[in-house]
Design an enzyme around this catalytic site. Structure first.
Site, short mmCIF file in Angstrom:
data_model
loop_
_atom_site.label_atom_id
_atom_site.label_comp_id
_atom_site.label_asym_id
_atom_site.label_seq_id
_atom_site.Cartn_x
_atom_site.Cartn_y
_atom_site.Cartn_z
N THR A 84 0.74 -1.20 0.08
CA THR A 84 0.14 -0.24 -0.07
C THR A 84 0.86 1.35 0.14
OG1 THR A 84 -1.90 -1.07 1.29
CG2 THR A 84 -1.79 1.29 1.46
N CYS A 86 -2.50 -18.55 22.04
CA CYS A 86 -2.57 -17.08 22.84
C CYS A 86 -1.47 -16.38 22.37
CB CYS A 86 -2.38 -17.37 24.13
SG CYS A 86 -3.73 -17.96 25.04
N1 ASP Z 1 -2.14 -5.96 0.95
C1 ASP Z 1 -1.32 -5.03 1.08
C2 ASP Z 1 0.08 -5.77 1.21
O1 ASP Z 1 0.17 -6.57 2.34
C3 ASP Z 1 -1.45 -4.18 2.40
C4 ASP Z 1 -0.33 -3.21 2.91
O2 ASP Z 1 0.27 -2.83 2.09
O3 ASP Z 1 -0.76 -2.79 4.03
O4 ASP Z 1 0.91 -5.69 0.42
#
Ligand code: ASP
Length: 341
Positions: A13, A277
């Site tokens: 992201t 856990c």
């Molecule tokens: N789906 C994305 C990834 O893990 C989510 C992220 O980047 O936070 O590549």
């Protein structure tokens, strides 16, 4: 003194921006990162940003990806004072764990970070995460790197990477390390938790680039059928199974279940007892009657290891063609601070 930091973008992201044409999130070429993060020009370090292609959603990470990333860091180790790896959050804890085993004798920081919102979005958490990671990767105390280990930095906290797990898909505070303290907390100042940070290795860096992925995870739940258990234990080629147990390492005590485990152990399959856990300590085989039999059968305690670190450590150890006894032995010894014994 200006430190030189290598920022390696692998996908996820953080490296996305809203397309001006469609409004959808698309990856941007990371060489253009200075446009999105002009503060990089004034930071007190020389930064070299690179992409590791192909860029991936971190759901696509696997041992080959980990080996490529570890090799890249190893090959460039002498050129830089530290490394910041930009990575999707979903499997960041697995990658951090794998890197911690593949890179032995680290004396420089390798900091993984990412973000919940893309860098190209106003409220992004990516900006702070990258800038603070670079600052931490450059930090020295008495001439030596302050955090010479594989870490995850996220939302004001620095963690030992192989102790973390992704805990939240929505909050900026996405990671947790329930069984090991934070290595640093970032506010107006960065407060390092020195007693818990690994010491700089004086030995040369060793790259391990063999991993064996013949492992499985068996998550126990009340009512699990023997067919479901067999489907994991009888996987062709399987060498080790992480059995996710209850509480302090407890499992059903009925004979047929124990017989299945016994048969697997006799067939040289390593069964690691890792608790479901997240926090609160460690697997204690024999504490309750419900785990006494596991010890007798030869199920091995995972202590307070996370499933993420257990996956990486088993793949790493099995990749070294060790005997079953040796793998069991090393699983009980902290190699990179991944367990407390
Ligand atoms: N789906 C994305 C990834 O893990 C989510 C992220 O980047 O936070 O590549």
């Amino acid at each position: 003194m200006n430190r030189k930091i290598n920022v390696i973008y692998t996908g996820g992201t953080i490296g996305m921006i809203k397309s001006p044409e469609t409004g959808a999130l698309e990856p941007f070429r990371f060489k253009d990162v200075y446009e999105h993060l002009p503060m990089l020009n004034i930071i007190d370090a020389e930064i070299v940003c690179e992409e590791m292609l192909p860029l991936i959603d971190s759901s696509d990470t696997n041992p080959d990806f980990w080996k490529r990333l570890a090799r890249r860091i190893y090959d460039n180790y002498e050129k830089y004072d530290g490394f910041v790896v930009l990575h999707g959050t979903d499997t960041m804890s697995y990658t951090a764990s794998a890197l911690s085993f593949l890179l032995e004798n680290l004396s420089k920081p390798v900091i993984l970070t990412g973000s919940q919102l893309p860098l190209g979005v106003m409220r992004t958490d990516g900006r702070e995460n990258i800038l603070n990671s670079i600052e931490i990767a450059s930090a020295h105390l008495n001439g030596v790197p302050r955090v010479p280990e594989v870490c995850i930095y996220f939302e004001n906290s620095l963690y030992r990477g192989n102790r973390t797990y992704k805990d939240n898909a929505e909050h900026f505070n996405a990671f947790m390390s329930a069984n090991y303290p934070k290595l640093a907390e970032v506010g107006v100042n960065i407060k390092y938790n020195d007693p818990f940070i690994a010491k700089c290795s004086e030995k040369p860096l060793i790259l391990h680039d063999e991993m064996d992925d013949n492992i499985g995870i068996l998550k126990l739940y009340p009512g699990i059928t023997h067919q479901a258990i067999r489907s994991v234990l009888n996987t062709p080629g399987i060498k080790a199974v992480i059995m996710e147990t209850f509480g302090s390492g407890n499992a059903p005590s009925n004979e047929p279940f124990l017989h299945l485990l016994k048969e697997a152990v006799e067939n040289n399959i390593i069964i690691m007892n890792v608790t479901q856990c997240k926090g609160g300590g460690t697997v204690e085989i024999g504490k309750y009657g419900a785990s006494v039999a596991l010890g007798k059968i030869g199920v091995v305690s995972g202590n307070d290891i996370t499933t993420e670190a257990a996956v990486a450590k088993l793949m790493y150890l099995l990749g070294h063609n060790l005997s079953v006894q040796e793998v069991k032995h090393w699983m009980g010894i902290p190699l990179r601070g991944e367990i407390t014994v």
